[in-house]
Structure formats: C-alpha cells, structure tokens
Design a protein around this motif. Structure first.
Motif, PDB file in Angstrom:
ATOM      1  N   UNK A 155      31.468 -22.426 103.636  1.00 22.94           N
ATOM      2  CA  UNK A 155      30.862 -23.348 102.687  1.00 22.94           C
ATOM      3  C   UNK A 155      29.795 -24.188 103.366  1.00 22.94           C
ATOM      4  N   UNK A 156      30.105 -24.704 104.553  1.00 20.43           N
ATOM      5  CA  UNK A 156      29.224 -25.657 105.225  1.00 20.43           C
ATOM      6  C   UNK A 156      28.417 -25.052 106.368  1.00 20.43           C
ATOM      7  N   UNK A 157      28.794 -23.869 106.824  1.00 18.02           N
ATOM      8  CA  UNK A 157      28.197 -23.323 108.041  1.00 18.02           C
ATOM      9  C   UNK A 157      26.696 -23.132 107.977  1.00 18.02           C
ATOM     10  N   UNK A 158      26.159 -22.652 106.857  1.00 23.74           N
ATOM     11  CA  UNK A 158      24.738 -22.334 106.774  1.00 23.74           C
ATOM     12  C   UNK A 158      23.847 -23.566 106.699  1.00 23.74           C
ATOM     13  N   UNK A 159      24.423 -24.742 106.479  1.00 23.57           N
ATOM     14  CA  UNK A 159      23.598 -25.954 106.390  1.00 23.57           C
ATOM     15  C   UNK A 159      22.776 -26.177 107.656  1.00 23.57           C
ATOM     16  N   UNK A 160      23.322 -25.798 108.805  1.00 25.12           N
ATOM     17  CA  UNK A 160      22.619 -26.043 110.061  1.00 25.12           C
ATOM     18  C   UNK A 160      21.496 -25.036 110.307  1.00 25.12           C
ATOM     19  N   UNK A 202      19.154 -24.054 107.834  1.00 28.82           N
ATOM     20  CA  UNK A 202      18.191 -24.077 106.730  1.00 28.82           C
ATOM     21  C   UNK A 202      16.769 -23.793 107.217  1.00 28.82           C
ATOM     22  N   UNK A 203      16.340 -24.468 108.266  1.00 26.62           N
ATOM     23  CA  UNK A 203      14.977 -24.293 108.771  1.00 26.62           C
ATOM     24  C   UNK A 203      14.762 -22.869 109.274  1.00 26.62           C
ATOM     25  N   UNK A 204      15.739 -22.327 109.983  1.00 29.49           N
ATOM     26  CA  UNK A 204      15.609 -20.973 110.532  1.00 29.49           C
ATOM     27  C   UNK A 204      15.455 -19.941 109.410  1.00 29.49           C
ATOM     28  N   UNK A 205      16.242 -20.062 108.340  1.00 27.93           N
ATOM     29  CA  UNK A 205      16.151 -19.109 107.229  1.00 27.93           C
ATOM     30  C   UNK A 205      14.813 -19.229 106.516  1.00 27.93           C
ATOM     31  N   UNK A 206      14.345 -20.459 106.324  1.00 24.90           N
ATOM     32  CA  UNK A 206      13.066 -20.660 105.648  1.00 24.90           C
ATOM     33  C   UNK A 206      11.931 -19.987 106.417  1.00 24.90           C
ATOM     34  N   UNK A 207      11.942 -20.097 107.748  1.00 23.87           N
ATOM     35  CA  UNK A 207      10.885 -19.506 108.569  1.00 23.87           C
ATOM     36  C   UNK A 207      10.989 -17.988 108.589  1.00 23.87           C
ATOM     37  N   UNK A 240      26.529 -22.057 117.684  1.00 24.28           N
ATOM     38  CA  UNK A 240      25.929 -20.729 117.684  1.00 24.28           C
ATOM     39  C   UNK A 240      24.418 -20.801 117.494  1.00 24.28           C
ATOM     40  N   UNK A 241      23.951 -21.718 116.622  1.00 25.59           N
ATOM     41  CA  UNK A 241      22.512 -21.864 116.402  1.00 25.59           C
ATOM     42  C   UNK A 241      21.825 -22.353 117.674  1.00 25.59           C
ATOM     43  N   UNK A 242      22.472 -23.279 118.391  1.00 23.48           N
ATOM     44  CA  UNK A 242      21.876 -23.842 119.604  1.00 23.48           C
ATOM     45  C   UNK A 242      21.844 -22.845 120.761  1.00 23.48           C
ATOM     46  N   UNK A 243      22.903 -22.064 120.931  1.00 21.51           N
ATOM     47  CA  UNK A 243      23.002 -21.207 122.125  1.00 21.51           C
ATOM     48  C   UNK A 243      22.639 -19.752 121.842  1.00 21.51           C
ATOM     49  N   UNK A 244      22.535 -19.364 120.572  1.00 20.77           N
ATOM     50  CA  UNK A 244      22.235 -17.969 120.258  1.00 20.77           C
ATOM     51  C   UNK A 244      21.238 -17.901 119.103  1.00 20.77           C
ATOM     52  N   UNK A 245      21.520 -17.078 118.126  1.00 21.95           N
ATOM     53  CA  UNK A 245      20.632 -16.885 116.977  1.00 21.95           C
ATOM     54  C   UNK A 245      21.373 -17.302 115.721  1.00 21.95           C
ATOM     55  N   UNK A 246      20.652 -17.787 114.695  1.00 19.52           N
ATOM     56  CA  UNK A 246      21.321 -18.275 113.492  1.00 19.52           C
ATOM     57  C   UNK A 246      22.123 -17.179 112.801  1.00 19.52           C
ATOM     58  N   UNK A 247      21.741 -15.917 112.990  1.00 15.14           N
ATOM     59  CA  UNK A 247      22.479 -14.825 112.339  1.00 15.14           C
ATOM     60  C   UNK A 247      23.892 -14.670 112.929  1.00 15.14           C
ATOM     61  N   UNK A 248      24.108 -15.211 114.117  1.00 16.59           N
ATOM     62  CA  UNK A 248      25.448 -15.148 114.706  1.00 16.59           C
ATOM     63  C   UNK A 248      26.438 -16.058 113.972  1.00 16.59           C
ATOM     64  N   UNK A 271      28.943  -9.186 107.138  1.00 17.20           N
ATOM     65  CA  UNK A 271      28.140  -8.270 107.955  1.00 17.20           C
ATOM     66  C   UNK A 271      26.760  -8.064 107.317  1.00 17.20           C
ATOM     67  N   UNK A 272      26.740  -7.850 105.996  1.00 12.96           N
ATOM     68  CA  UNK A 272      25.472  -7.652 105.285  1.00 12.96           C
ATOM     69  C   UNK A 272      24.596  -8.901 105.400  1.00 12.96           C
ATOM     70  N   UNK A 273      25.182 -10.075 105.246  1.00  6.58           N
ATOM     71  CA  UNK A 273      24.410 -11.318 105.354  1.00  6.58           C
ATOM     72  C   UNK A 273      23.834 -11.481 106.753  1.00  6.58           C
ATOM     73  N   UNK A 274      24.619 -11.147 107.769  1.00  2.00           N
ATOM     74  CA  UNK A 274      24.134 -11.283 109.130  1.00  2.00           C
ATOM     75  C   UNK A 274      22.985 -10.346 109.455  1.00  2.00           C
ATOM     76  N   UNK A 275      22.879  -9.230 108.713  1.00  2.00           N
ATOM     77  CA  UNK A 275      21.807  -8.247 108.948  1.00  2.00           C
ATOM     78  C   UNK A 275      20.734  -8.279 107.875  1.00  2.00           C
ATOM     79  N   UNK A 276      20.833  -9.207 106.928  1.00  2.00           N
ATOM     80  CA  UNK A 276      19.951  -9.228 105.751  1.00  2.00           C
ATOM     81  C   UNK A 276      18.478  -9.265 106.144  1.00  2.00           C
ATOM     82  N   UNK A 277      17.657  -8.328 105.591  1.00  2.00           N
ATOM     83  CA  UNK A 277      16.227  -8.319 105.922  1.00  2.00           C
ATOM     84  C   UNK A 277      15.390  -9.239 105.046  1.00  2.00           C
ATOM     85  N   UNK A 278      15.991  -9.761 103.963  1.00  2.00           N
ATOM     86  CA  UNK A 278      15.222 -10.593 103.033  1.00  2.00           C
ATOM     87  C   UNK A 278      16.123 -11.634 102.390  1.00  2.00           C
TER      88      UNK A 278
END
Length: 501
Positions: free
Chosen positions: A7-12, A14-19, A138-146, A71-78
């Motif tokens: 529920x709350x995980x993707x809030x951190x 937002x900027x990465x997904x927008x870009x 995970x966002x700080x040390x890796x990639x947001x998709x993790x 898994x699909x969300x982590x690999x989503x191309x769009x």
C-alpha cells in the motif's frame, strides 16, 4: 505484511516512476492509488466468496496472482502495464486479506484466538511502516524496481506455508449468494475511497470528487436498505451493528487507523523538509512507533483476560490520545526528533493495545461460517479509515501551514511567495531564487509547518478523546475477567464457579 507493505511502498518512488515512464503526476498517483481502490472495493464480496468456495483455495489463488502481479510490475515497460499489474495486485490482495484473518478465527481454539489475532494485528499495523522503510532502503541502495522483490518473496513464502500448514474451511450453505449486495458494496466503497483520494489532489469542490462522493453515499444507503430487506443469505447483516462489540470495534479501528495514517502524512515531511533528513532516515525514524505497536499488539491478548476487553481498548485509546497531545505540545524545529519521540512511542503503544481487542470484537460478532465477511469488514474499516485520515489530517496540515506562512512573507517577491504558500517542499525549492531572503523563507516555512502540525495534532487529539469517551461507555463488554476466573477455578470448586456465573 506483503499486502500492507504494498500500500505504502511505492510512495518513495514517485519521482523515479515519473521520469522513467514519462508520466504525469496524475498518472503516478493512479499507479499508487489504484491498488488501494481495488483492494478496498472487493474485500467484502471476495471475503464472502472465500467463505463459500473454501478459504484455502481462495488464499492459494490470491497469493499466486499477487506474486505474479508483483513480477509484472517490477518488469513493466510502461505506465499502462504498471497500472494493470497494480489492479491485479489489488484484486488478489482483496482475496488474501480477509482469508488470512478468517483462517485464524475459524481454526484457533477460543483460548488461543486472542494471541493469534494479536500477532496478525501487529503485523498488519506495523507492515505499512516496515514496508516504507524497506522500500526507501531499496530505492537508496539499488533501483526502484527492486521494491517489488519484498512483496513477491513474502507471497512466495506465504504460499509455501499455506500449502503445508493451512487447513481448509468453508461455509456450507444452500442459499443463493447476495450478488446485488456485493455489486452495490463495490460501488459504495469505490465511490467513497475515490472521493477521499481525489479530494485533496483536485480540490473538494471538483466535479469528480463531488460526483464520486455522491455516488458512494447513495450506494452505501442503498446497500443498507437492501440488506435490511433480505431475510437470509446476507452479504453483511447490518442489524448486527446494534451489538456493541461489532459497532465499537469498527468505530475504534476506523478512527485509530485514520489517525495512524494521518500521522505518517505529517511525520515524513517534518523529517525531510524541517529536519533535512533523507527518505531512508525519515522512514527509519518512524520504526520505534511501529515496533511499539507490534509489541503492544502481542501484549493486548494478555491484558484483556485480566482487565477486560473494554478496559484494554480504553487504555490504548487514552495512550494514543496522550501521544497526539505530547507531539502537539512539544514539537519544534529546534527540538528536532526528541521533541516528538515520546509522543510517537505513546501513540504506538496505544494503537497496538486498542487494535487487537477491536479486531477480535468484530470477528467474534459474526458466526464462524461468516468469518471471511467478518474479516473483510475489519479490513474495509481499516482501509476506509486510512483514506479518511490521510485526506483530513493532510488537509488540516496544509490549511494550517498556509494560514501561518501568510504573515511571514513580507519582503519575499510575489511569485516566490505564491509558490511558498503551496507547501513547505515548494518553499524550500524556491528559496534559493529569493537572494538574501533565502534563509528567512526557509525558516518561515519550517515554523509554519510546525504551526500547521500543532493544529492538526490538536484536532486529532480531540477526535481521539471523543473516541475514548465512546469506548469507555459503549465499548465491548468486560466479560474476559469472569471467564478467566472461572477457568482458573480448581475442579473441587466447580459447583461454586457455576453458581457464581
């Protein structure tokens, strides 16, 4: 934990997904909110279907879909694929959440049920904050998709444990399923949650917010009228709300989860914009409250047999009220983290003590065959309370900030002043363009935020004080001490025990 953390995980991120997706702010909010919307809307009907078809098959199916959607969300191309994956995750989460609690309440013996519900409540209550912390890490040390690794791994582990350990149970009924009630409940919850999500973003007078609110209220009234007309095979027998356990448990969870979610909305910008901390450090700073909540959730089942369920909830709500008051009294930019730590700890303990007996009051009000519906009602109350708390406390904070900063913008250029009024993050971003007024604008924004914080906290404390009075007068009955005394009586005193009862 997998469901709540999502529920709350993707809030951190937002900027990465927008870009990465080239998505607008509105699209990013849809990616985040569509999950909660699907989850809340489908809890009641899918909980009832799980009761009928079998809870173990429903849980297995939900976990499989949830893991696949992650898994699909982590690999989503769009952004479109991401939204589709989040919808699937929300639907499967609605299959999982009511079944997890229903399995506990329908399989554990009565003397152990409170402890099991305490563990479930602690994980559900602390899962959101833990999810934010791990997501920020995970966002700080890796990639947001993790971010999606955590819920996928948790779902896989839960699936393996379900196959091995969870017994199947279901309602054996020859009556028809309440299809009309299910559809109307979906419309009601969707309309109300959507209004609460869109109101703060687009404005409460925006047509989309007003229309969705009107549809939600009308559908809720229709649902109640329909359920009152039916003589059997209810989706939810609304007459049961006359029972104090179901009514008080639902109201307590609604308010407590609303305040908890609203506190998170206030805390994160305080840590980041006022204290200047990173996202990871800010979420780590919230962990003491989550730990206290989880520990108190485990303590509540031990307190309830000794002092009674109502007394336990009353103590919890009183501590949560005290926590809000302490934060409102002592918060300051100069005092930093220590100025709010005592209030956070009191809040965590209070919420943990009040959530477990309230959850047990709801589930024990419905028969064992309807535990999927009881659990879904518990979850809907939590989700609706969360959305309500974020919308209302967030609006109170924003209004308090704007009122406070209006008198502190003398000498600031008009364009920069207008930007600063939009929020503390905007003020800090625009400050370097104001030349010699930069530090003055930053200090004014920080102090205005603290002023808005205090206003929101005092109103939250007033709401909790009203809940405290309600629980003390109308909370679940204090029957536990008598039962505990009777069970503890020696066999030679059995006759006296029966007479005492």
């Amino acid at each position: 934990m997998a469901v709540i953390a999502s529920v709350s995980g993707l809030n951190v991120a937002q900027t990465h997904m927008a870009v990465e997706f080239g998505a607008s702010h509105t699209t990013v909010l849809w990616i985040i909110n569509i999950y909660t919307l699907a989850l809340a809307a489908l809890l009641l009907p899918l909980g009832a279907i799980g009761d009928r078809l079998g809870r173990k098959p429903m849980l297995i199916t939900g976990l499989a879909i949830f893991g696949t959607a992650g898994v699909v969300a982590g690999l989503a191309p769009s952004a479109a694929v991401m939204i589709g994956a989040r919808v699937a995750a929300g639907i499967s989460a609605a299959m999982i959440m009511p079944i997890t609690l229903a399995v506990i309440t329908s399989t554990f013996p009565e003397e152990e049920r409170g402890k099991a519900i305490g563990v479930w409540t602690g994980v559900a209550g602390g899962g959101g904050i833990l999810g934010m912390f791990l997501s920020a890490l995970l966002v700080d040390v890796a990639d947001w998709r993790r971010l999606f690794v955590l819920p996928v791994v948790l779902a896989a582990v839960a699936l393996a444990m379900t196959l091995k350990s969870v017994p199947n149970s279901r309602e054996r009924s020859t009556r028809s399923f309440d299809t009309v009630g299910a559809l109307v409940s979906v419309i009601a919850v969707t309309g109300l949650i959507f209004a609460l999500q869109e109101g703060p973003e687009r404005g409460w007078t925006a047509p989309v917010a007003l229309i969705s609110l009107a549809v939600g209220v009308a559908a809720a009234i229709t649902f109640v009228a329909w359920e009152l007309r039916r003589r059997d095979a209810f989706l939810l027998d609304v007459r049961l709300f006359r029972e104090r356990g179901l009514a008080s448990g639902s109201i307590t969870l609604l308010v407590v989860f609303g305040v908890q979610a609203g506190i998170a909305v206030v805390l994160l910008p305080f840590f980041q914009a006022v204290l200047g901390w990173s996202g990871l450090l800010s979420t780590a700073a919230m962990m003491p409250m989550a730990v206290m909540m989880m520990m108190a959730s485990g303590l509540a089942p031990k307190m309830a047999p000794k002092i009674g369920a109502r007394s336990t909830v009353t103590v919890g709500v009183a501590l949560a009220t005290l926590g809000l008051a302490l934060m409102a009294l002592f918060v300051s930019a100069d005092g930093g983290y220590l100025s709010i730590l005592a209030g956070m700890l009191a809040m965590g303990i209070g919420m943990g003590l009040s959530m477990t007996p309230s959850t047990e009051a709801i589930t024990s009000s419905l028969p064992r065959a309807k535990q999927g519906v009881a659990s879904a009602l518990n979850d809907v109350t939590r989700e609706f309370g969360t959305a309500l708390g974020v919308a209302l406390l967030g609006a109170l904070l924003a209004n308090g900030y704007r009122s406070a900063i209006d008198g502190k913008l003398e000498g600031i250029p008009d364009g920069a002043a207008d930007t600063a009024r939009e929020g503390i993050a905007n003020a800090i971003e625009i400050a370097p363009t104001t030349g010699g007024h930069s530090q003055d604008l930053i200090r004014a924004a920080q102090q205005s935020f603290v002023d808005g914080w205090q206003q929101a906290m005092w109103i939250g404390a007033a709401v909790m004080a009203a809940l405290l009075l309600y629980v003390a007068l109308c909370g679940p009955k204090n029957t536990a001490p008598l039962q505990a005394d009777a069970e503890a009586a020696p066999e030679t005193g059995a006759a006296e025990s029966v007479v005492a009862r």
